[in-house]
Design a protein around this motif. Structure first.
Motif, mmCIF file in Angstrom:
data_model
loop_
_atom_site.group_PDB
_atom_site.id
_atom_site.type_symbol
_atom_site.label_atom_id
_atom_site.label_comp_id
_atom_site.label_asym_id
_atom_site.label_seq_id
_atom_site.Cartn_x
_atom_site.Cartn_y
_atom_site.Cartn_z
ATOM 1 N N UNK A 13 -30.845 -74.145 -0.518
ATOM 2 C CA UNK A 13 -29.901 -75.218 -0.779
ATOM 3 C C UNK A 13 -30.551 -76.579 -0.910
ATOM 4 N N UNK A 14 -31.552 -76.843 -0.087
ATOM 5 C CA UNK A 14 -32.182 -78.164 -0.102
ATOM 6 C C UNK A 14 -33.197 -78.248 -1.247
ATOM 7 N N UNK A 15 -33.528 -79.475 -1.652
ATOM 8 C CA UNK A 15 -34.547 -79.634 -2.704
ATOM 9 C C UNK A 15 -35.879 -78.980 -2.330
ATOM 10 N N UNK A 16 -36.271 -79.078 -1.053
ATOM 11 C CA UNK A 16 -37.545 -78.463 -0.659
ATOM 12 C C UNK A 16 -37.469 -76.946 -0.770
ATOM 13 N N UNK A 17 -36.377 -76.355 -0.323
ATOM 14 C CA UNK A 17 -36.237 -74.901 -0.411
ATOM 15 C C UNK A 17 -36.230 -74.427 -1.858
ATOM 16 N N UNK A 18 -35.541 -75.130 -2.726
ATOM 17 C CA UNK A 18 -35.499 -74.752 -4.148
ATOM 18 C C UNK A 18 -36.880 -74.875 -4.784
ATOM 19 N N UNK A 19 -37.623 -75.902 -4.396
ATOM 20 C CA UNK A 19 -38.980 -76.086 -4.926
ATOM 21 C C UNK A 19 -39.900 -74.978 -4.445
ATOM 22 N N UNK A 20 -39.798 -74.618 -3.175
ATOM 23 C CA UNK A 20 -40.620 -73.541 -2.618
ATOM 24 C C UNK A 20 -40.305 -72.229 -3.332
ATOM 25 N N UNK A 21 -39.035 -71.960 -3.529
ATOM 26 C CA UNK A 21 -38.641 -70.714 -4.195
ATOM 27 C C UNK A 21 -39.048 -70.685 -5.661
ATOM 28 N N UNK A 22 -39.213 -71.841 -6.263
ATOM 29 C CA UNK A 22 -39.610 -71.904 -7.667
ATOM 30 C C UNK A 22 -41.107 -71.921 -7.891
ATOM 31 N N UNK A 23 -41.879 -71.904 -6.818
ATOM 32 C CA UNK A 23 -43.337 -71.972 -6.925
ATOM 33 C C UNK A 23 -43.962 -70.746 -6.271
#
Length: 120
Positions: free
Chosen positions: A36-46
């Motif tokens: 949900x958070x920007x950090x979580x989305x970034x981690x999941x996208x990398x």
């Protein structure tokens, strides 16, 4: 890494895998379906950050399963603090990478301390 230290770490990882279910409730790796958070989305996208997340979660499970209750509480407190600082990175990949590198190094140090005291 000396052969003896490698054997101790391998044994610790094997033991941690058997007790991981009990520790998983304390910190579970990211569920990217629920990011949900920007950090979580970034981690999941990398891929690289995802690998760092998996490594950190494994080291956390090993460390918390092998230490005494008092030290376990300290590690859990540090984990909660680290999660807040990780989330403060938002979608900044460099900041997230640095946060994971520091947390992995801290957990590696805990495990190395365990291995250095034996018994073996």
């Amino acid at each position: 890494m000396p052969r003896r230290t490698a054997a101790v770490i391998a044994t610790a990882l094997a033991l941690a895998c058997t007790s991981y279910a009990a520790v998983a409730g304390e910190y579970a790796p990211l569920n990217c379906r629920k990011a949900g958070s920007p950090s979580e989305k970034t981690i999941c996208g990398s891929y690289a950050l995802g690998q760092s997340e998996a490594r950190m979660a494994t080291l956390y499970a090993v460390a918390t399963s092998l230490v005494a209750m008092g030290q376990r509480g300290d590690i859990q407190d540090a984990q909660r603090s680290w999660l807040a600082s990780r989330d403060a990175c938002g979608d900044n990949v460099g900041c997230l990478t640095e946060a994971y590198d520091k947390r992995i190094a801290a957990l590696d140090k805990v495990i190395a301390g365990i291995a250095s005291r034996g018994p073996y």
